[in-house]
Design a protein around this motif. Structure first.
Motif, mmCIF file in Angstrom:
data_model
loop_
_atom_site.group_PDB
_atom_site.id
_atom_site.type_symbol
_atom_site.label_atom_id
_atom_site.label_comp_id
_atom_site.label_asym_id
_atom_site.label_seq_id
_atom_site.Cartn_x
_atom_site.Cartn_y
_atom_site.Cartn_z
ATOM 1 N N CYS A 216 -15.021 21.266 -29.538
ATOM 2 C CA CYS A 216 -16.450 21.051 -29.798
ATOM 3 C C CYS A 216 -16.911 19.719 -29.221
ATOM 4 N N MET A 217 -16.105 18.684 -29.450
ATOM 5 C CA MET A 217 -16.458 17.354 -28.949
ATOM 6 C C MET A 217 -16.577 17.358 -27.428
ATOM 7 N N ILE A 218 -15.593 17.978 -26.784
ATOM 8 C CA ILE A 218 -15.599 18.004 -25.322
ATOM 9 C C ILE A 218 -16.831 18.750 -24.812
ATOM 10 N N MET A 219 -17.111 19.901 -25.446
ATOM 11 C CA MET A 219 -18.262 20.702 -25.035
ATOM 12 C C MET A 219 -19.560 19.916 -25.221
ATOM 13 N N LEU A 220 -19.683 19.246 -26.364
ATOM 14 C CA LEU A 220 -20.889 18.486 -26.667
ATOM 15 C C LEU A 220 -21.088 17.396 -25.630
ATOM 16 N N SER A 221 -19.992 16.752 -25.280
ATOM 17 C CA SER A 221 -20.102 15.665 -24.324
ATOM 18 C C SER A 221 -20.457 16.198 -22.925
ATOM 19 N N ARG A 222 -19.867 17.352 -22.565
ATOM 20 C CA ARG A 222 -20.224 17.984 -21.284
ATOM 21 C C ARG A 222 -21.696 18.386 -21.280
ATOM 22 N N LEU A 223 -22.137 18.900 -22.437
ATOM 23 C CA LEU A 223 -23.519 19.353 -22.560
ATOM 24 C C LEU A 223 -24.482 18.190 -22.351
ATOM 25 N N ARG A 224 -24.117 17.049 -22.901
ATOM 26 C CA ARG A 224 -24.973 15.868 -22.743
ATOM 27 C C ARG A 224 -25.003 15.408 -21.292
ATOM 28 N N GLU A 225 -23.837 15.453 -20.660
ATOM 29 C CA GLU A 225 -23.769 15.098 -19.234
ATOM 30 C C GLU A 225 -24.688 16.009 -18.429
ATOM 31 N N LEU A 226 -24.574 17.305 -18.744
ATOM 32 C CA LEU A 226 -25.346 18.307 -18.031
ATOM 33 C C LEU A 226 -26.836 18.069 -18.214
#
Lengths: 228, 131
Positions: B78-88
Motif C-alpha cells: 500500500c505504501m509503495i502504491m501510494l507513493s507511486r500514485l503521488r509521483e504520478l
C-alpha cells in the motif's frame, strides 16, 4: 507600478456565475488578469473567452494549489513585476490590491499576506466555526512551516518577482496555503501581513471550504512530509 | 496431493509467468518474485515447513505466521502504491501545466512582443483554440 505589469492570478473551478462580476473591476483597473480555469465543467471557458483576460485552461481539475502555481509560472515567463493571488468567488475586494502592493513596490517584502484577524472589524465578519478552524490552521501552519501569522488560510496575497521565481507549490489541493509559508521560510523570503476584509456572501459560503475539509488538509500536509 | 495444492501451485506459476512475460522491471524486483514463487511452491508441497519456522519464531501455526507476514506485506505494498500514485499525480500536474501554458495566449498588452519568454513553442494568438 504600471497596472498591466501586475498579474492578478485567479484560480477558478466552476465559478462561471461569478466570473464576470469578480473580474470586471480588475480589468477596468488595467491589471493583467490571468484566470486559471482548473478543468471547470460549467461554461467557464466561453465566459472567459468573451472577456479581455488571459485564460489558461487546465485540461483536468488539479486543485487550487496547482492552479496558482500555473498562474505564477505564466506570470514569471512573461516578466510580471508583481503577482496578486485573488479568489474568483467575489470574497476579495479589488480596492485593497494597491494596499497589498505597497510593500512589494517599496521593496519592504517579497510576499504580502492578507489577514482577516488584524482588525477587529474584519475578524467579526468571519463566521464563528470558520474562526475556530482558522485559529487551528494558524497553529498547524506554524508547526509545519515555522512561520507564525495571524491568518494562514487567506487566499489574498501579493508576491514579488523574486518570490514567483523561488516559490514552487507541489501541494495541488488546499494544503498549498501552508506550503507557501514553508516555501517562504525555505527561500528566506521577507513577508508582511496586511489587514484585508473578506466578504462572506451566500455564494462564497456555499462554494467555499467545508469545515470538515480541514482534516483533509492536515492529512495532505502529513503525507507531503512523509513522501517528500 | 490435495486439490488445493494443485490450485495454489497453478496460481503461483501463473503469477510468475505473467510477471515475467508482461511486466519488465528491475533486477531486485525479479529476484523477489522468483524467491516468492519458489518458496511459495515449496511451502505448498511441504506445509509442515511453515509450522517448523513458525515454532522457531514463537508462533503456534504456520498459517498464522503466513497471515502475520501477509498483513505486513500488504501494508508495505500500500505504501509503495501510494507513493507511486503521488509521483504520478505530480508528473500529471506538471504535464497539464505545460500543456495549458503552451496553449495560453500572451498578455493582452504585449501581443507581438513575445521575445522575452522561454516558452518552447510560440503559438499564433489568432489561431483557433482547440478543445
Amino acid at each position: 507600478m504600471d497596472p498591466s505589469s501586475v498579474y492578478i492570478i485567479v484560480p477558478a473551478y466552476n465559478e462561471s456565475a461569478m466570473l464576470r462580476a469578480s473580474l470586471s473591476p480588475l480589468i477596468d483597473a488595467g491589471y493583467t488578469v490571468v484566470v486559471v480555469n482548473d478543468g471547470s465543467r460549467d461554461d467557464s471557458r466561453p465566459v472567459l473567452e468573451s472577456m479581455p483576460v488571459v485564460a489558461v485552461h487546465h485540461l483536468i481539475n488539479l486543485g487550487q494549489g496547482a492552479a496558482l502555481q500555473t498562474g505564477m509560472e505564466y506570470a514569471r515567463r512573461h516578466g510580471a513585476k508583481a503577482v496578486i493571488h485573488f479568489d474568483a468567488d467575489g470574497q476579495h475586494d479589488y480596492r485593497q490590491i494597491p494596499v497589498m502592493l505597497e510593500a512589494i513596490e517599496s521593496g519592504e517584502a517579497d510576499v504580502v499576506l492578507g489577514s482577516r484577524f488584524m482588525r477587529p472589524d474584519d475578524a467579526s465578519r468571519v463566521p464563528w466555526i470558520k474562526r475556530v478552524i482558522l485559529r487551528a490552521g494558524i497553529v498547524i501552519s506554524w508547526a509545519s512551516s515555522g512561520v507564525w501569522l495571524t491568518d494562514t488560510h487567506n487566499g489574498f496575497r501579493a508576491l514579488s518577482p523574486k518570490a514567483i521565481e523561488r516559490i514552487n507549490l507541489t501541494q495541488s489541493g488546499f494544503a498549498h496555503a501552508t506550503e507557501i509559508l514553508s516555501e517562504i521560510r525555505r527561500n528566506k523570503l521577507r513577508y508582511v501581513e496586511r489587514p484585508v476584509t473578506i466578504c462572506y456572501s451566500d455564494y462564497s459560503k456555499a462554494k467555499g471550504q467545508s469545515p470538515a475539509n480541514a482534516i483533509n488538509i492536515v492529512i495532505d500536509l502529513l503525507l507531503g512530509r512523509i513522501f517528500r | 496431493m490435495a486439490p488445493i495444492q494443485y490450485l495454489l501451485i497453478f496460481g503461483l506459476v501463473l503469477f510468475g509467468l505473467l510477471y515475467f512475460t508482461r511486466l519488465r522491471s528491475r533486477l531486485l524486483d525479479r529476484m523477489l518474485i522468483l524467491v516468492f514463487v519458489v518458496a511459495g511452491t515449496t511451502f505448498v508441497l511441504h506445509p509442515e515447513l511453515t509450522t517448523d519456522i513458525a515454532r522457531r519464531v514463537g508462533v503456534g501455526r504456520g498459517t498464522d505466521l503466513l497471515y502475520y507476514l501477509s498483513v505486513i506485506a500488504f501494508a508495505f505494498v500500500c505504501m509503495i502504491m501510494l507513493s507511486r500514485l503521488r509521483e504520478l499525480r505530480s508528473s500529471l500536474t506538471r504535464l497539464t501545466r505545460e500543456v495549458s501554458l503552451a496553449a495560453a495566449p500572451p498578455p493582452p498588452g504585449r501581443i507581438g512582443a513575445e521575445l522575452s519568454t522561454n516558452r518552447p513553442v510560440e503559438e499564433d494568438p489568432g489561431a483557433p483554440r482547440q478543445r
